[in-house]
Design an enzyme around this catalytic site. Structure first.
Site, short mmCIF file in Angstrom:
data_model
loop_
_atom_site.label_atom_id
_atom_site.label_comp_id
_atom_site.label_asym_id
_atom_site.label_seq_id
_atom_site.Cartn_x
_atom_site.Cartn_y
_atom_site.Cartn_z
N ASP A 1 0.84 -1.20 0.00
CA ASP A 1 0.00 0.00 0.00
C ASP A 1 0.87 1.25 0.00
OD1 ASP A 1 -1.95 1.91 0.39
OD2 ASP A 1 -2.25 1.44 2.52
N ASP B 1 -4.36 3.82 2.44
CA ASP B 1 -5.79 3.52 2.61
C ASP B 1 -6.03 2.10 3.10
OD1 ASP B 1 -5.27 2.01 0.38
OD2 ASP B 1 -6.90 2.82 -0.84
N ASP C 1 -1.92 -1.33 -3.80
CA ASP C 1 -2.34 -0.60 -5.00
C ASP C 1 -1.30 -0.79 -6.12
OD1 ASP C 1 -0.27 1.21 -4.14
OD2 ASP C 1 -1.74 2.11 -2.77
N ASP D 1 -6.31 -10.47 -15.48
CA ASP D 1 -7.45 -11.35 -15.25
C ASP D 1 -8.57 -10.94 -16.20
OD1 ASP D 1 -8.95 -13.30 -13.57
OD2 ASP D 1 -7.41 -12.75 -12.10
N ASP E 1 -10.89 -16.15 -15.97
CA ASP E 1 -11.67 -16.60 -14.82
C ASP E 1 -12.78 -17.57 -15.25
OD1 ASP E 1 -12.09 -16.07 -11.94
OD2 ASP E 1 -14.07 -15.41 -12.59
N HIS F 1 -5.09 -17.08 -4.72
CA HIS F 1 -5.88 -16.22 -3.84
C HIS F 1 -7.17 -16.88 -3.35
CE1 HIS F 1 -7.63 -15.96 -7.75
NE2 HIS F 1 -8.70 -15.35 -7.26
O1 TEU Z 1 -12.66 -18.69 -8.88
C1 TEU Z 1 -13.52 -19.76 -9.11
C2 TEU Z 1 -13.80 -20.43 -7.84
O2 TEU Z 1 -14.88 -20.47 -7.36
C3 TEU Z 1 -12.68 -20.97 -7.04
O3 TEU Z 1 -12.87 -20.57 -5.73
C4 TEU Z 1 -12.67 -22.47 -7.07
O4 TEU Z 1 -11.95 -22.92 -6.01
C5 TEU Z 1 -11.99 -23.00 -8.24
O5 TEU Z 1 -11.17 -22.10 -8.64
C6 TEU Z 1 -12.93 -23.46 -9.30
O6 TEU Z 1 -13.62 -24.55 -8.86
C7 TEU Z 1 -12.65 -17.51 -9.60
C8 TEU Z 1 -11.79 -16.49 -8.88
O7 TEU Z 1 -10.49 -16.98 -8.77
C9 TEU Z 1 -12.42 -16.18 -7.56
O8 TEU Z 1 -11.63 -15.35 -6.77
C10 TEU Z 1 -13.77 -15.55 -7.83
O9 TEU Z 1 -14.45 -15.35 -6.63
C11 TEU Z 1 -14.62 -16.43 -8.74
O10 TEU Z 1 -13.92 -16.96 -9.84
C12 TEU Z 1 -15.77 -15.63 -9.30
O11 TEU Z 1 -15.29 -14.71 -10.24
#
Ligand code: TEU
Length: 543
Positions: free
Chosen positions: A21, A25, A29, A98, A199, A314
């Site tokens: 950061d 905040d 960032d 992403d 994603d 994450h």
């Molecule tokens: O993740 C998809 C998701 O639900 C994951 O938690 C799951 O463990 C695996 O990846 C798929 O079965 C993505 C993102 O990484 C996550 O942070 C988001 O919350 C989600 O999509 C929705 O966009």
């Protein structure tokens, strides 16, 4: 096998809100990422994957996008993002962004328009259905809530969401939606980014007619549906193939047989994928299962398409906590897991902090947590009458916040992450586990990663070498070779808290075993066997 830059790359994932950061905040960032680029470069990685920083109400930490063309204020602004891209390139690294196009935020103007009336031109941009007998159109469960359907009073219909209520799914059947997404992808690619992490990209196509599921709790009906490959091939044809980029699809519920359809080199879809047979389906370490997963993916993809290797990100608890030993053997265990990930066939991913052996957290109350998946599940279970404390404890091991606590830079207040109040608490172990300490210690996890990454650059066997397991059926030892032309490497891992003995297989016992990377100082072996200490990991060059 065709050689490409991305097959040889190591990716470092930056979850920017927890990285560094610079404006006090409490959120990391983009300026913070710029400030730490030399640190990332020092590790030797090639590609940075940046989690979403687009405009977003931030219900799901940026995965609910309200404007694909803007940068959210917490992260900075477009100008700072442009500078980040330039600075990454100046350091001879690449940046992938992403791409979240299965759903938008319910605050995106497309959705606001879509929900406004049944005959709005954008109505069909999302998925709307009539109630069935006054209820949800089917029995499907969403990732983050009990139903994939949310009732909307404005038009007395339900809309579809694979994730949170605030994340309505786009209707990919609609050609205008697809064109609009392709346009947006070109916008970022034309700015010079080097690819996308896509994603849940296998969720774009939905099952025709939305029939009830036999087992609604097993949500695999959300992905890999007919039509998905047509969408991806169209995306490739219209966008991806026109750029020298790298794409990795997040593909839950996928088996190797289906995986090759997404990443097969003759398929013109994606370059690599994340499958979730480990992260979603192996809650704790299970050596036999892991070996089996690696074997079937190797057999399914090798020579046809490229795999990815990761044990955390994450969304998934830090690997040394979930799959290793984060107490007595934290350092050895972190190095062993790294050795494994980096010597398996496929591209290795490092999630920020993994390179110093950061661990998962155990906060004491639900209020300390932020993860929408965890919080929604907690509410749902408590509403059923279950004991709140018991529910809370059951959710701790796999809470996504385990990996989202701030990067631990030094032993000063808030781990040097922020001068303000961090959006999520710092892991209290930052006093001893931090970057500054790691950089001072030649035996740290950090320098081990650095060596591993350098080995990949110096030895193509680590990238293109074939894989053979010499430890089938062994519950704690994993021993395998990678082989390319006249080069042969043997990797031996003792994934346990005990001492173990590995008998060198006859087929390689006539070779000289030359250690090239090791997580202990000394080695105890003769030409028949190796005595392995807890979490000992060695890479040998066979001569
Ligand atoms: O993740 C998809 C998701 O639900 C994951 O938690 C799951 O463990 C695996 O990846 C798929 O079965 C993505 C993102 O990484 C996550 O942070 C988001 O919350 C989600 O999509 C929705 O966009």
């Amino acid at each position: 096998m065709r050689k490409t830059w991305w097959k040889e790359a190591v990716v470092y994932q930056v979850y920017w809100r927890s990285f560094y950061d610079t404006d006090g905040d409490g959120y990391g960032d983009l300026n913070g990422v710029i400030a730490k680029l030399d640190y990332i470069k020092e590790l030797g990685v090639d590609v940075i994957w940046l989690n979403p920083c687009y405009e977003s109400p931030d219900k799901d930490n940026g995965y609910d996008i309200s404007d694909y063309y803007g940068v959210m204020e917490k992260a900075g602004n477009l100008e700072i993002w442009e500078r980040l891209l330039k600075e990454v390139h100046q350091r001879d690294m690449k940046l992938i962004m992403d791409l979240v196009v299965n759903h938008t935020s319910d605050q995106h103007h497309w959705f606001k328009e879509s929900r406004s009336s049944k005959d709005h031109p954008k109505r069909d941009w999302y998925i709307w259905k009539e109630p069935v007998k006054g209820k949800e159109p089917n029995n499907w469960r969403s990732y983050f809530s009990p139903s994939t359907w949310e009732y909307d009073e404005t038009t007395d219909q339900y809309y579809f969401h694979s994730f949170a209520v605030e994340q309505p799914d786009l209707n990919w059947k609609n050609g205008e939606v697809r064109e609009e997404i392709y346009k947006m992808m070109r916008y970022w690619l034309d700015k010079g980014i080097d690819g996308f992490r896509m994603d849940v990209v296998n969720l774009l196509a939905k099952i025709e007619g939305f029939p009830n599921a036999e087992k609604p709790e097993k949500i695999d009906y959300l992905g890999n549906n007919p039509g998905i490959h047509e969408y991806l091939q169209e995306m490739n044809e219209k966008v991806l193939r026109h750029y020298d980029i790298f794409t990795v699809g997040e593909i839950p519920f996928v088996t190797p047989e289906d995986g090759v359809l997404y990443v097969g080199e003759d398929r013109n879809e994606l370059h690599t994928l994340f499958h979730f047979q480990v992260a979603d389906d192996m809650p704790t370490w299970d050596m036999l299962r892991y070996k089996d997963i690696q074997k079937t993916w190797y057999e399914g993809l090798w020579g046809k398409g490229w795999n990815s290797q990761f044990l955390n990100n994450h969304d998934h608890t830090r690997q040394v906590t979930r799959y290793g030993n984060d107490e007595e053997y934290r350092v050895e265990s972190a190095k062993l897991l790294a050795t494994m990930v980096h010597t398996m066939p496929g591209m290795p991913y490092i999630f920020q902090g993994e390179e110093i052996g950061m661990t998962g957290v155990r906060f004491s109350t639900i209020e300390d947590y932020n993860d929408i998946a965890m919080k929604n599940k907690y509410k749902e279970e408590v509403a059923k009458g279950r004991d709140p404390q018991e529910v809370f404890e059951s959710l701790l091991p796999l809470s996504r916040d385990n990996s989202r606590t701030p990067m631990q830079w030094n032993d000063s207040e808030q781990a040097g992450f922020t001068d303000g109040n961090p959006w999520i608490k710092v892991n209290p172990n930052y006093k001893s586990i931090n970057v500054e300490a790691a950089l001072k210690d030649p035996n740290s996890v950090f320098y081990y990663y650095k060596k591993l990454i350098q080995l990949r650059k110096d030895h193509p066997v680590m990238v293109y070498g074939s894989f053979t397991d010499y430890s089938t059926g062994h519950e704690t030892i994993y021993a395998y070779t990678r082989e390319l032309e006249d080069k042969q490497w043997l990797i031996v891992l003792n994934h346990s808290d005990q001492h173990e003995k590995f008998s060198i297989p006859d087929i390689i016992s006539d070779k000289k075993l030359e250690p090239i990377l090791h997580n202990y100082d000394t080695i105890t072996m003769d030409n028949k066997s190796i005595e392995l200490r807890p979490h000992e990991a060695v890479i040998f060059d066979l001569q």
